[in-house]
Structure formats: C-alpha cells, structure tokens
Write a protein that holds these residues in place. Sequence first.
Motif, PDB file in Angstrom:
ATOM      1  N   PRO B  12      -5.494   7.650 -45.480  1.00 10.13           N
ATOM      2  CA  PRO B  12      -4.997   8.506 -44.496  1.00 10.13           C
ATOM      3  C   PRO B  12      -5.134   9.935 -45.092  1.00 10.13           C
ATOM      4  N   GLY B  13      -5.587  10.797 -44.592  1.00 11.05           N
ATOM      5  CA  GLY B  13      -5.623  12.272 -45.004  1.00 11.05           C
ATOM      6  C   GLY B  13      -6.985  12.533 -45.566  1.00 11.05           C
ATOM      7  N   GLY B  14      -7.843  11.192 -45.875  1.00 14.42           N
ATOM      8  CA  GLY B  14      -9.121  11.343 -46.634  1.00 14.42           C
ATOM      9  C   GLY B  14     -10.155  11.786 -45.610  1.00 14.42           C
ATOM     10  N   ALA B  15     -11.455  11.786 -46.248  1.00 16.38           N
ATOM     11  CA  ALA B  15     -12.680  12.080 -45.642  1.00 16.38           C
ATOM     12  C   ALA B  15     -13.899  11.551 -46.301  1.00 16.38           C
ATOM     13  N   VAL B  16     -14.604  10.987 -45.394  1.00 16.93           N
ATOM     14  CA  VAL B  16     -15.875  10.516 -45.823  1.00 16.93           C
ATOM     15  C   VAL B  16     -17.013  11.512 -45.139  1.00 16.93           C
ATOM     16  N   SER B  17     -18.049  11.665 -46.311  1.00 20.43           N
ATOM     17  CA  SER B  17     -19.117  12.765 -45.915  1.00 20.43           C
ATOM     18  C   SER B  17     -20.486  11.627 -45.894  1.00 20.43           C
ATOM     19  N   VAL B  18     -21.102  11.422 -44.891  1.00 18.17           N
ATOM     20  CA  VAL B  18     -22.533  10.790 -44.905  1.00 18.17           C
ATOM     21  C   VAL B  18     -23.532  11.724 -44.744  1.00 18.17           C
ATOM     22  N   SER B  19     -24.370  11.560 -45.782  1.00 16.76           N
ATOM     23  CA  SER B  19     -25.630  12.515 -46.099  1.00 16.76           C
ATOM     24  C   SER B  19     -26.923  11.867 -46.092  1.00 16.76           C
ATOM     25  N   GLY B  20     -27.675  12.253 -45.798  1.00 16.53           N
ATOM     26  CA  GLY B  20     -29.214  11.771 -46.144  1.00 16.53           C
ATOM     27  C   GLY B  20     -30.383  12.241 -45.453  1.00 16.53           C
ATOM     28  N   PRO B  21     -31.665  12.126 -45.600  1.00 19.31           N
ATOM     29  CA  PRO B  21     -32.649  12.811 -44.733  1.00 19.31           C
ATOM     30  C   PRO B  21     -32.568  12.072 -43.228  1.00 19.31           C
ATOM     31  N   ASN B  22     -33.599  12.958 -42.445  1.00 22.02           N
ATOM     32  CA  ASN B  22     -33.395  12.430 -41.066  1.00 22.02           C
ATOM     33  C   ASN B  22     -33.947  10.869 -40.927  1.00 22.02           C
ATOM     34  N   GLY B  23     -33.341  10.265 -39.794  1.00 22.64           N
ATOM     35  CA  GLY B  23     -33.678   8.962 -39.545  1.00 22.64           C
ATOM     36  C   GLY B  23     -33.493   7.918 -40.501  1.00 22.64           C
ATOM     37  N   VAL B  24     -32.362   8.063 -41.339  1.00 24.20           N
ATOM     38  CA  VAL B  24     -31.980   7.232 -42.326  1.00 24.20           C
ATOM     39  C   VAL B  24     -30.980   6.274 -42.025  1.00 24.20           C
TER      40      VAL B  24
END
Lengths: 214, 181
Positions: B12-24
């Motif tokens: 709770p109160g947390g965050a996830v940041s999903v990143s990566g190149p296009n189409g991944v």
Amino acid sequence: MSGLLALIARDVRIAWASGGIVNALAFFLLVTILFPFAVGPDTALLARIGGGVIWAAALLAALMPVERLIGPDAESGVLDQLAVRGISMAAAAAAKIVAHWLGFGPPLMIAAVLAAGLLGLPPQTLGAVELGLLIGTPGLAALAVATSALVTGLRGAGAVAGLVMLPLAVPLLIFGAGSIDGGAQAVKLLGAVSLVLIAGAPFVAGAAMRAGME
Amino acid sequence: MLFEHISFEVPPGGAVSVSGPNGVGKSSLIRIAAGLLRPADGEVTCPPHRALMAEAAALDAARPLGAALHFWATLDPAPAPSSASATARVAKALEAVGLAPIAAVPVRLLSTGQRRRAALARVVASDAPLWLLDEPANGLDVASVAMLERLIATHRAGGGAVAVATHLPIALPDAIPVVLG
C-alpha cells in the motif's frame, strides 16, 4: 443490478442516437414493399404470403445493426473497462440483448402494422403476426448479439455475420411464419426456439467477447 | 513468450514502474494485472477493485464529458460506505485533472491530451486502491505530466498503490523498477 440497468440505458441511447433503429425499420418496410412489385398486385396472393413476407423482412432487418452491436465497444475499450469492474462478459451480453430488443422488437411490431396495411393482410393474420413477432424478436435479438460478438474483429464482419446468423435464424422463421396459421402448437414451438436462443446467447457472446480481449 | 521470471509485490502506498523498449510486453503485463489477459504460467493476486487507464479512452464520443465519466462512476464498485456519490467523485476528478470547465463538451470534440486527462479522471473517480496506468504520459504536455505525478503522489499518500508502464520519464519516488526485455 443497477449497473446492468445503466448499461442497458446506455446501449438504447446509442442505438437511438446513431439512427440504427430508424435504418433497420426503413429497410424492413422497403423489403416488404419490394414483394408486391416482384409478385404482382394480386390481392389474394399478397394476403396469403404477406405474413411470411413480414417474417423474412424482419429477419433481414435484424441483420442490419449486427456489425455495430459489439464491435465499437470492443475497439474503444468499453468491454475492457467493464471486465476490470468485475462485470462478467455474459452479464454484459445479456444487457446488450435486452437493450437491442428494446430498440428493435417494439418498433418492428409497430412497423409491421404498416407493412400489413401495404400488403392488405386480414386483421386476424396481423394479430397472429404480431403475437409471433412478440415471441420471436427476443430470440432474434439474442442471436444478433451472439453473432456480433463472434464476428467482431474479422475483416468484412458484416458479410460474415449474414452467413453465420441467417442459417441459425431459420427455425425462428419456420415457426414464426408457421404460427400465422399453425395455431397454438406452432406458437409454442416458436417460443421454445426463442427461449433456447435467449438462454444460450449470453454465454456464447460472453465467451466470444472474453476471447476477443486476449 | 514475451517475458518470464517476473515477480514483484506492491505494498500500500507503493509503486511499480514497468519500462523497456517497444513491443516487449509492458502493456501485456498491465493487462495481466488488470485480469484481462491470462498469464501462460504463474499467479497474480490483486485487490478486486482496480482502475485501468489503457490506450483507448472508452468514453462515448457523442456524450458530454461529465456524463460519459458519470456512466463509469456508477459502474465502479463502491470501495467504502463512506465514499462519495458518483456525481461528487466525477466532479472532484474533473477538478483534479483540470477539465471541470469543459464537463459539458461532447467527448468527440476533445483534443488528444484532453482525452488522456479524461481517461485519467475516470481512474481518479473510481476511488480504487490499485491504479494500473498504461503509458499515462502519452499525449500529455509538460504541465499535465506534472499534474499526473501530483495525482499519483496523492493517491499513494492515501495508501493507494500504482503500477505504471511507461517509456516516458515520470517521477515515481521509491518505485520498484521492473525492466522488461
């Protein structure tokens, strides 16, 4: 429950606003008007085949809006948002069937009065046609929504929809047209066919909508 | 196979940041979290009430913005008995994304950025404890990205969690990074 009512209200409003209801009715009346041109102005013949003509025209008119019932909502992410809110696709399909019938069944029954006048149907035939339409159009609406869900995302969905839907609608046509002079037994069979379609269509359409998301 | 061996937990109160190149598979990961896609293998545990902002706005083009958002607000499962009415939640969300003055304008007349902010308003109005945002910064100007960051911070300060898939830089303090591809 209130969520499904909101969904029904939204779909009915879209059907009215997009002019789909008026288009289907105009098409229905045009088809019934074409028959006298094709078979000639023989009053006795028209009165005899008129009931069947109205049923065939109703079936073709039911095909008109099929492309727009599910496809736009699948594309615009509406179905995704419903699923995220925990609304099952079968429930959403049931709401769509109710909404589609409300915008299709009653207006068609009113237009059928006009068509009966144009074909010179006797009053008792008109009564039988109206009773048949009241029982048969919910089944037709259920079939239209299920077909729409199945063909959504296909190229040339409209053409495929006709090929999928018309054969499955044949029992409705047989017992619907048969109920005009077939008496109570034919009406019961029409009711049975309609019930089967109404009971099965939400699950078929729901599974197709769910599969379309993946 | 898009990706495998991914495991994370958002408090709770947390965050996830999903990143990566296009189409991944960033969007696919968000859709799996939203319950719209089934993972080939593995398990996802999520609170039942979540809000999704995806590429499609899912707002009826012919309707006024306020009414289109209100439709979704009535369908949102009410998170708490104390939570405000759908109308109040929509009004507050429109205020938060700065679209309150154009609530009566039909959705089809909105610009790309305004449409994105409207989709964000739908997420804000849902009062869901988990926000799933797929490329939320797409089409937003600098000021709107700052507004998006502020809204996420407020949501987290209130104990909400957020998962963001983005290729644009968004300030997410203390976010768990998930890098695909």
